[in-house]
Design an enzyme around this catalytic site. Structure first.
Site, mmCIF file in Angstrom:
data_model
loop_
_atom_site.group_PDB
_atom_site.id
_atom_site.type_symbol
_atom_site.label_atom_id
_atom_site.label_comp_id
_atom_site.label_asym_id
_atom_site.label_seq_id
_atom_site.Cartn_x
_atom_site.Cartn_y
_atom_site.Cartn_z
ATOM 1 N N ALA A 73 0.880 -1.289 -0.038
ATOM 2 C CA ALA A 73 -0.179 0.181 0.034
ATOM 3 C C ALA A 73 0.787 1.331 0.021
ATOM 4 C CB ALA A 73 -1.069 0.003 1.186
ATOM 5 N N SER A 74 0.762 2.032 0.913
ATOM 6 C CA SER A 74 1.558 3.571 0.598
ATOM 7 C C SER A 74 2.872 3.368 1.228
ATOM 8 C CB SER A 74 0.630 4.570 1.676
ATOM 9 O OG SER A 74 -0.631 5.051 1.035
ATOM 10 N N VAL A 75 3.388 2.434 1.479
ATOM 11 C CA VAL A 75 4.825 2.001 1.798
ATOM 12 C C VAL A 75 5.607 2.290 0.518
ATOM 13 C CG1 VAL A 75 6.514 0.495 2.594
ATOM 14 C CG2 VAL A 75 4.433 0.608 3.905
#
Length: 399
Positions: A73-75
């Protein structure tokens, strides 16, 4: 919570730190707030704590291992942001040049129809005026009506088509005048494709993951047997994520559309802001390269620019005491944030259940990848882990 000054706590023996961290992880699993986790702590370049705990796949009886793969995801945002900064380092991209040179058809307008210029700096710092579909209150919102993908759903459209739909919706504000977490990193991914003349996956590999040996990190899982299953916090225990799931992330919002099978779909469009798969060890390697000055990817000056608050003092919703740099948040007021971290600490997370932070002053890099949302991204576990790293006795952390 009771905590000693971080300058003293961080110098404590690593065995004490490991005991504190293990206690927090084991409590979260015992309390059934997490199904499984991998936690890595590096201090001054030395890996002083590493632990896999719980289940990667509870139903299959598969234990979590340190080389487990996760939907990032936003990593993915710091990874893609670093790739853009490598292009800046190479003189192929200017942070303050209009992106219309690279994306001439991406021309979103203000609500009054006025044309604006958007720069890579604004994309990297989430000050470009864009938003996310999952922030809308219902399915009648403009992003939903336009059919815009947040990058985690099952979608057959291309990146080009998603950007066309995104550009059809008015901007939320004039670029550079406010801050809003958004699809900006997906737009940045399209810029990277054009500048590098490569598909985004290949560009990321040539610019970042290849040079750093991040062989586990890509836009699709290369080893399905190592990919952790995804779970959603529920009562009384976390439930396995359904194949097409909508999970509210913030009160009053429609929620994030998840399709966990996207991690196996090499044909899904490469979402720079949400679409990658990787391991905790790979990500720690990137964080440590940045913390130590950027070599062999970046100069110290560009790493310092990434870690500089780009928001001109704007207040970030739900992130007290923080500004935003080029790819992650930057702590500017530990008192407002109620945090033991040092001024200038970098931090962010991922909606599938991840958190991470880098405290350059203390020489700390911490990665916590879990398979349980949203506890692993923004729940009690994240704060308890932070406090344990900085020296709080687990018995004194919230019972």
């Amino acid at each position: 919570m009771s905590a000693c000054p971080s300058s003293l706590c961080i110098d404590a023996p690593s065995t004490q730190l490991s005991h504190r961290v293990d206690t927090v992880v084991e409590r979260a699993i015992a309390d059934q707030r997490l199904v499984g986790a991998v936690v890595l702590v590096s201090r001054n370049g030395e890996l002083i704590h590493h632990r896999a705990a719980g289940s990667a796949d509870y139903e299959a009886g598969r234990a979590m291992t340190e080389d487990s793969l996760f939907r990032l995801a936003s990593v993915s945002k710091p990874i893609v942001s670093t790739a853009a900064m490598v292009l800046v380092e190479q003189g192929r991209l200017d942070l303050d040049e209009s992106i219309k040179r690279w994306l001439p058809d991406f021309r979103p307008r203000l609500p009054d129809g006025a044309m604006v210029l958007i720069t890579p700096r604004q994309l990297l710092s989430h000050t470009a005026g864009l938003g996310y579909r999952f922030f809308e209150s219902d399915e009648g919102g403009p992003y939903a009506v336009a059919g815009i993908s947040d990058g985690m759903d099952q979608s057959s459209i291309t990146l080009t088509e998603n950007l066309r739909r995104l550009a059809s919706v008015p901007l939320l504000y004039s670029p550079g005048t406010s801050w809003g977490y958004s699809l900006a990193t997906d737009v940045l991914g399209a810029v990277i494709e054009m500048v590098s003349d490569q598909a985004l996956g290949k560009a990321i590999q040539s610019l970042v993951t290849g040079p750093l040996g991040m062989s586990d990190t890509a836009f699709a899982a290369h080893d399905a047997g190592r990919l952790a299953a995804a779970y959603v916090n529920d009562t009384p225990v976390p439930r396995r994520m359904r194949e097409l799931d909508v999970v509210p992330a913030f009160e009053g919002t429609v929620g994030i559309r998840y399709a966990p099978a996207r991690a196996f779909d090499s044909d899904a469009f490469p979402s720079g802001g949400a679409g990658m798969v990787g391991s905790a060890g790979d990500f720690l390697r990137l964080l440590e390269v940045l913390r130590q000055g950027g070599a062999p990817l970046l100069s110290p000056a560009l790493v310092a620019e990434m870690g500089r608050d780009q928001t001109r003092g704007l207040n970030l919703p739900n992130v007290p005491g923080c500004g935003f740099g080029l790819g992650f948040s930057v702590l500017r007021d530990p008192v407002a944030a109620a945090s033991p971290e040092s001024v200038g600490t970098w931090r962010w997370g991922g909606a599938y259940g991840h958190s991470w932070f880098v405290d350059p002053t203390q020489g700390l890099s911490v990665v916590a990848f879990t398979n349980t949302l949203y506890e692993g991204m923004s729940g009690r576990f994240v704060t308890d882990l932070r406090d344990a790293v900085y020296g709080a006795d687990p018995m004194e952390i919230r019972a």
